[in-house]
Design an enzyme around this catalytic site. Structure first.
Site, PDB file in Angstrom:
ATOM      1  N   GLN A 121     -26.231  -8.984 -14.028  1.00 45.60           N
ATOM      2  CA  GLN A 121     -26.743 -10.186 -14.690  1.00 45.60           C
ATOM      3  C   GLN A 121     -27.432  -9.835 -16.005  1.00 45.60           C
ATOM      4  O   GLN A 121     -28.365  -9.036 -16.019  1.00 45.60           O
ATOM      5  CB  GLN A 121     -27.730 -10.894 -13.765  1.00 45.60           C
ATOM      6  CG  GLN A 121     -28.164 -12.251 -14.286  1.00 45.60           C
ATOM      7  CD  GLN A 121     -29.150 -12.916 -13.346  1.00 45.60           C
ATOM      8  OE1 GLN A 121     -30.308 -12.527 -13.291  1.00 45.60           O
ATOM      9  NE2 GLN A 121     -28.696 -13.921 -12.623  1.00 45.60           N
ATOM     10  N   GLY A 122     -26.966 -10.412 -17.100  1.00 44.89           N
ATOM     11  CA  GLY A 122     -27.588 -10.200 -18.407  1.00 44.89           C
ATOM     12  C   GLY A 122     -28.275 -11.466 -18.881  1.00 44.89           C
ATOM     13  O   GLY A 122     -27.767 -12.173 -19.753  1.00 44.89           O
ATOM     14  N   SER A 124     -32.363 -11.879 -18.748  1.00 46.20           N
ATOM     15  CA  SER A 124     -33.650 -11.543 -19.360  1.00 46.20           C
ATOM     16  C   SER A 124     -33.470 -10.627 -20.559  1.00 46.20           C
ATOM     17  O   SER A 124     -32.527  -9.838 -20.623  1.00 46.20           O
ATOM     18  CB  SER A 124     -34.551 -10.839 -18.339  1.00 46.20           C
ATOM     19  OG  SER A 124     -34.844 -11.686 -17.266  1.00 46.20           O
ATOM     20  N   SER A 156     -29.834  -5.295 -12.795  1.00 43.42           N
ATOM     21  CA  SER A 156     -29.563  -4.481 -11.605  1.00 43.42           C
ATOM     22  C   SER A 156     -28.097  -4.084 -11.573  1.00 43.42           C
ATOM     23  O   SER A 156     -27.236  -4.870 -11.957  1.00 43.42           O
ATOM     24  CB  SER A 156     -29.878  -5.265 -10.332  1.00 43.42           C
ATOM     25  OG  SER A 156     -31.179  -5.771 -10.393  1.00 43.42           O
ATOM     26  N   GLU A 239     -29.471 -20.125  -5.122  1.00 37.89           N
ATOM     27  CA  GLU A 239     -30.117 -19.227  -4.166  1.00 37.89           C
ATOM     28  C   GLU A 239     -31.245 -19.903  -3.388  1.00 37.89           C
ATOM     29  O   GLU A 239     -31.716 -19.370  -2.395  1.00 37.89           O
ATOM     30  CB  GLU A 239     -30.670 -18.005  -4.894  1.00 37.89           C
ATOM     31  CG  GLU A 239     -31.834 -18.342  -5.785  1.00 37.89           C
ATOM     32  CD  GLU A 239     -32.452 -17.102  -6.405  1.00 37.89           C
ATOM     33  OE1 GLU A 239     -32.659 -16.130  -5.678  1.00 37.89           O
ATOM     34  OE2 GLU A 239     -32.716 -17.119  -7.614  1.00 37.89           O
TER      35      GLU A 239
END
Lengths: 377, 321
Positions: A121-122, A124, A156, A239
């Site tokens: 995930q890009g 932040s 991550s 989520e």
């Protein structure tokens, strides 16, 4: 108000339990935390087995209650976590499923479900944490490509990912929520540099990702141009409800283990410590009930839990830190030994009041969106 | 699993709120504070509405509902600061003549205290030699009784003794778990109400040219109040569904905390006004204090929950469904 499960749900639980009992003993040994390629292979392998057994898409197609049962049972059985499959299964995949074209769904979803491709995930950036909409990574249109430059952080599994769900600014002139687009970026593209980021726990769970004139095909954009903020909200809301099912089950087990350890080492006789353990027991029982409440709400409304999500996040992140601080009291001097699992868990628990919206931001959200208090000036 | 209020439960809650707003609104509350008498007319009206006979079978003239419904009704009573020995009379329905209809007001000895003794028609437990206290809560007259030598000794001793094998023989508190749960429901009502009062004040009160609710320090107090209320809510509701003594013990701890802490924070948000007699906040706080004294002490509940952690089902992860 009903806490019982339907016969179909109980049957799903029984079938899953039976399969886990057969599948788990054949699992290869868990690779060391530092061996990223081995971890990737292990996590993908587990997803592949879930796929072959018919459980691959439980996160997507099953009802919230069935998802809860799946997460509860896999945790109880000691099955592997989603690990490297996390972003694919729980963020990027659902986004593509909801917002992607038929071609995009056909290209990206099956490899996620089969455990063949890893996503990261890009979102932040160094200058855009709690204030995600401040992101500055720039995507300039050049023919059939975007040319992307900027920096992402807290990514991550970046070292072993095939794809990155990337938020970029496509219109720097527009109001900040309206100039963002969502791209699927291949991690082997020219100009992508991954630098592992060492956490205070000593691990390299996260990375910084630097983007220098990276070309991403326009065909890789999911949703309309400049509409990425809305597309992202679809991902972020996915989520809520079941995100922490496994963790709450695990925390209750840890509490039981703490009580046994304290009884074995004599600290059980300390009334203050026992009181703390009792209060934590009440808290985690209630967090389990809040999970059931939120899941029921999602099931009934088919939507995103209202009050529950932020309240859960606030209470749970605090309770988890309190749990491992109490573990340190149970261990005494041994709490300084990183060889004890609870010591490492205590360190990682420190991120809980920060990651995915700090507790302070959560309180602002609760106060402004739920209680209707005015925004500060 | 449908852990949400049903349509009927929502209707029951709304109906109770409406009845209490009509019969015990702000003016009735202030009048009662100045002269704390039990309103017999209101009591009978509560009886007619099924407040006391709620859980009695329909064959016995009751409403035939269960603990979840009782909890919703007591939550509303807590919100409204409804005075009187509500829990004692509700528990006496079907056992004490006239309790179910609201004709008979029933008080009960709880440890060393009795609420509303002088106004009650019947007292359950031994209230011999009860002396009036100058009650901190203007709406809850209290009497002190010396614990009778016969009754409470045995359970108290059982509580203090270390259990041989707590996993095999879980401690049960020497109190009626239903009474503990209904008190928790009242506390939940208080927690919700003081949260609303705090938010209302924080939106209206201006200082430094803006509503004080725009300041994050105030916002965060309010957000924490809501979080404490909602975690207590699911604990109380779940305990009402399962009737499990451990669920009840946990729910009571969280509800006491949500009510007492919430009323304190509400008072803080109200600033100087919160310290006045005229502002209702102190009434909520004092009632929450009175209720928190009911049954066994919080330390005993926490210990019960700690001891339960030693059960095999907890480490096996099968403790909760």
């Amino acid at each position: 108000m009903d806490l019982s499960y339907t016969p179909e749900e109980e049957e799903f639980r029984a079938r899953l339990r039976a399969w886990l009992a057969k599948a788990l003993p054949d699992l290869p040994p868990k690779p060391p935390a530092t061996d990223w390629p081995a971890r990737r292979a292990y996590d993908l392998g587990w997803q592949g087995r879930l796929h072959d057994a018919g459980y691959a898409d439980v996160h997507w197609d099953a009802s919230p209650t069935v998802r809860l049962i799946f997460l509860e049972e896999t945790e109880r059985a000691g099955a592997p976590y989603v690990g490297a499959n996390f972003v694919g299964l729980l963020h990027a995949g659902p986004t593509i499923a909801a917002e992607g074209t038929a071609a995009q769904r056909a290209r990206w979803l099956p490899p996620i479900l089969r455990g063949e491709e890893v996503w990261c995930q890009g979102f932040s950036e160094p200058g855009a944490g709690s204030d995600l909409a401040a992101l500055r990574t720039r995507a300039r249109r050049d023919g059939d490509d975007y040319v992307v430059s900027g920096a992402k952080i807290w990514t991550s599994h970046a070292e072993v990912a095939d794809w990155c769900e990337l938020l970029v600014r496509t219109d720097p002139e527009a109001p900040r929520h309206r100039g963002i687009s969502w791209l699927a970026m291949p991690m082997d593209a020219l100009g992508v540099t991954v630098r592992p980021l060492r956490t205070l726990a000593g691990s390299t769970e996260f990375a910084e990702v630097f983007l220098d004139e990276v070309r991403v095909p326009v065909a890789n954009r999911v949703g309309a141009e400049h509409d990425g903020w809305r597309v992202t909200m679809v991902t972020l809301s996915f989520e809520r409800g079941t995100a922490f099912v496994g963790e709450v089950v695990a925390c209750l087990r840890v509490l039981g283990e703490l009580a046994r350890e304290a009884r074995a080492n004599g600290r059980w006789d300390d009334p203050a410590l026992r009181r703390r353990l009792g209060l934590l027991h009440a808290e985690f029982r209630a967090l389990w009930r809040l999970t059931q409440w939120n899941v029921s709400e999602a099931q009934a409304g088919g939507g995103v839990p209202g009050v529950g999500g932020s309240v859960f996040k606030l209470r749970y992140s605090h309770a988890r830190q309190e749990l491992y601080d109490t573990a340190a009291d149970v261990l005494g001097a041994a709490s300084l030994d990183l060889g004890r699992g609870w010591t490492a868990d205590r360190l990682s628990s420190l991120s809980y009041t920060i990651a995915a919206g700090t507790s302070q931001i959560q309180r602002n959200i609760v106060a402004e969106r739920i209680l209707g208090l005015p925004k500060g000036r | 699993m449908r852990f949400q209020l049903t349509e009927d439960q929502r209707a029951l809650r709304a109906g109770t709120r409406e009845l209490l707003a009509r019969r015990f609104g702000p003016e009735a509350l202030r009048a009662a504070v100045e002269e704390p008498r039990l309103d017999r007319g209101l009591w009978r009206e509560l009886g007619a509405a099924g407040f006391f006979a709620l859980r009695l079978p329909e064959a016995d003239g009751g409403v035939g509902l269960g603990l979840p419904e009782a909890v919703l009704v007591f939550e509303e009573a807590g919100r409204a600061l409804l005075p009187g020995p509500l829990v004692a009379t509700h528990l006496a329905a079907g056992q004490v003549q006239g309790a179910d209809t609201g004709e008979t007001v029933v008080a009960a000895v709880d440890g060393s205290l009795v609420e509303w003794l002088a106004e009650a028609d019947t007292v359950r437990g031994d209230a011999t030699g009860a002396e009036p206290l100058h009650s901190v809560d203007p709406l809850t007259p209290l009497h002190a009784v010396r614990p009778s030598p016969a009754a409470p000794e045995a359970p108290a001793a059982a509580l203090l003794a270390a259990p041989e094998d707590p996993a095999a023989a879980p401690l049960t508190a020497p109190e009626d778990p239903v009474a503990a749960l209904l008190t928790a429901a009242e506390q939940l009502g208080t927690a919700g109400r003081v949260g609303e009062l705090a938010v209302r004040h924080a939106r209206a009160r201006e200082q430094f040219g803006q509503p004080i609710g725009a300041f994050q320090a105030v916002k965060h107090l309010c957000a924490d109040m809501l979080a404490r209320t909602e975690i207590a809510r699911v604990a109380v509701y779940a305990a009402a569904v399962t009737g499990d003594p451990l669920d009840i013990a946990g729910a009571r701890l969280l509800a006491d905390e949500a009510a007492v802490r919430g009323a304190r924070d509400c008072l803080q948000v109200h600033g100087g006004m919160g310290f006045t007699w005229e502002c209702d906040v102190h009434l909520h706080l004092k009632r929450a204090w009175v209720r928190a004294q009911r049954g066994v002490p919080a330390t005993v509940r926490a210990r019960e929950l700690a001891d339960a952690l030693l059960a095999d089902s907890v480490v096996q992860g099968s403790g909760l469904r």
